[in-house]
Design a protein around this motif. Structure first.
Motif, mmCIF file in Angstrom:
data_model
loop_
_atom_site.group_PDB
_atom_site.id
_atom_site.type_symbol
_atom_site.label_atom_id
_atom_site.label_comp_id
_atom_site.label_asym_id
_atom_site.label_seq_id
_atom_site.Cartn_x
_atom_site.Cartn_y
_atom_site.Cartn_z
ATOM 1 N N LEU A 61 0.896 -1.296 -0.062
ATOM 2 C CA LEU A 61 -0.016 -0.025 0.151
ATOM 3 C C LEU A 61 0.753 1.364 0.016
ATOM 4 O O LEU A 61 1.909 1.257 0.717
ATOM 5 N N ASN A 62 0.525 2.108 -0.958
ATOM 6 C CA ASN A 62 1.262 3.517 -0.867
ATOM 7 C C ASN A 62 0.131 4.507 -0.736
ATOM 8 O O ASN A 62 -0.858 4.846 -1.420
ATOM 9 N N VAL A 63 0.081 5.218 0.559
ATOM 10 C CA VAL A 63 -0.806 6.169 0.888
ATOM 11 C C VAL A 63 -0.355 7.506 0.051
ATOM 12 O O VAL A 63 0.719 7.745 0.361
ATOM 13 N N THR A 64 -1.487 7.817 -0.564
ATOM 14 C CA THR A 64 -1.138 9.046 -1.448
ATOM 15 C C THR A 64 -1.718 10.378 -0.914
ATOM 16 O O THR A 64 -1.152 11.360 -1.184
ATOM 17 N N ARG A 65 -2.580 10.317 0.032
ATOM 18 C CA ARG A 65 -3.009 11.475 0.449
ATOM 19 C C ARG A 65 -3.693 11.319 1.888
ATOM 20 O O ARG A 65 -4.672 10.182 2.042
ATOM 21 N N VAL A 66 -3.426 11.968 2.972
ATOM 22 C CA VAL A 66 -4.361 12.021 4.232
ATOM 23 C C VAL A 66 -5.087 13.343 4.392
ATOM 24 O O VAL A 66 -4.277 14.439 4.582
ATOM 25 N N LEU A 67 -6.418 13.384 4.513
ATOM 26 C CA LEU A 67 -7.000 14.575 4.693
ATOM 27 C C LEU A 67 -7.768 14.296 6.158
ATOM 28 O O LEU A 67 -8.472 13.590 6.333
ATOM 29 N N GLU A 68 -7.458 15.183 7.121
ATOM 30 C CA GLU A 68 -7.925 15.099 8.458
ATOM 31 C C GLU A 68 -8.594 16.255 8.879
ATOM 32 O O GLU A 68 -8.319 17.397 8.520
ATOM 33 N N VAL A 76 -8.363 8.583 3.973
ATOM 34 C CA VAL A 76 -6.932 8.315 3.321
ATOM 35 C C VAL A 76 -7.254 7.656 2.069
ATOM 36 O O VAL A 76 -8.145 6.591 2.093
ATOM 37 N N THR A 77 -6.443 8.198 0.956
ATOM 38 C CA THR A 77 -6.448 7.494 -0.193
ATOM 39 C C THR A 77 -5.020 7.004 -0.414
ATOM 40 O O THR A 77 -4.183 7.301 -0.003
ATOM 41 N N GLY A 78 -5.165 5.902 -1.322
ATOM 42 C CA GLY A 78 -3.778 5.155 -1.531
ATOM 43 C C GLY A 78 -4.064 4.265 -2.690
ATOM 44 O O GLY A 78 -5.114 4.115 -3.472
ATOM 45 N N VAL A 79 -2.907 3.863 -3.052
ATOM 46 C CA VAL A 79 -2.679 2.872 -4.257
ATOM 47 C C VAL A 79 -2.076 1.530 -3.841
ATOM 48 O O VAL A 79 -1.261 1.487 -3.100
ATOM 49 N N TRP A 80 -2.876 0.253 -3.990
ATOM 50 C CA TRP A 80 -2.360 -0.851 -3.557
ATOM 51 C C TRP A 80 -2.223 -1.918 -4.499
ATOM 52 O O TRP A 80 -3.063 -1.802 -5.630
ATOM 53 N N SER A 81 -1.624 -2.900 -4.148
ATOM 54 C CA SER A 81 -1.571 -4.125 -5.192
ATOM 55 C C SER A 81 -1.337 -5.312 -4.211
ATOM 56 O O SER A 81 -0.840 -5.323 -3.138
ATOM 57 N N PHE A 82 -1.935 -6.668 -4.481
ATOM 58 C CA PHE A 82 -1.901 -7.517 -3.746
ATOM 59 C C PHE A 82 -1.498 -8.940 -4.821
ATOM 60 O O PHE A 82 -2.032 -9.037 -6.153
ATOM 61 N N VAL A 90 -12.226 6.062 5.522
ATOM 62 C CA VAL A 90 -12.484 6.850 6.408
ATOM 63 C C VAL A 90 -12.091 6.205 7.582
ATOM 64 O O VAL A 90 -12.471 5.138 8.015
ATOM 65 N N LEU A 91 -11.248 7.074 8.457
ATOM 66 C CA LEU A 91 -10.971 6.404 9.737
ATOM 67 C C LEU A 91 -11.185 7.368 10.686
ATOM 68 O O LEU A 91 -11.442 8.700 10.560
ATOM 69 N N ARG A 92 -11.474 6.696 11.824
ATOM 70 C CA ARG A 92 -11.784 7.660 13.264
ATOM 71 C C ARG A 92 -10.957 7.594 14.276
ATOM 72 O O ARG A 92 -10.402 6.311 14.543
ATOM 73 N N ARG A 93 -10.190 8.628 14.853
ATOM 74 C CA ARG A 93 -9.259 8.793 15.888
ATOM 75 C C ARG A 93 -10.105 8.204 17.200
ATOM 76 O O ARG A 93 -11.158 8.547 17.370
#
Length: 97
Positions: free
Chosen positions: A38-45, A52-58, A77-80
């Motif tokens: 996973l490569n996280v490309t952006r975090v908007l808090e 959190v957006t990203g590009v992933w491969s499996f 979407v994540l919550r603290r």
């Protein structure tokens, strides 16, 4: 990793709701015993929420023994939490496709 009422996109347009459904949805994926990158490309808090957006491969092995390769762009979407950790509210591995 997930809040009790979290939602997981099993495929575009389809959601599993709640921990037991998320666990069931992820079981087949985990069963392939692969590698997830996973490569996280952006975090908007904002306050206690984050997009959190990203590009992933499996890469893994399917039930029939054939190689499996998947890749996409995610939007989650994540919550603290009270202890400062973050948990998924919405896990959408197909989020930007």
């Amino acid at each position: 990793m997930y809040e009790p009422a979290a939602a997981f996109a099993t495929q575009p347009g389809s959601l599993a709701h709640g921990l037991s459904s998320v666990r069931e949805a992820l079981a087949g994926f985990i069963g392939m015993k692969g590698t997830l990158d996973l490569n996280v490309t952006r975090v908007l808090e904002a306050s206690d929420l984050a997009l959190v957006t990203g590009v992933w491969s499996f890469t893994g092995t399917g039930p029939d023994g054939a190689p499996v390769k998947l890749a996409a762009k995610s939007a989650d979407v994540l919550r603290r939490q009270a202890d400062g950790s973050w948990r998924f509210v919405i896990d959408n591995p197909w989020g930007t496709d």
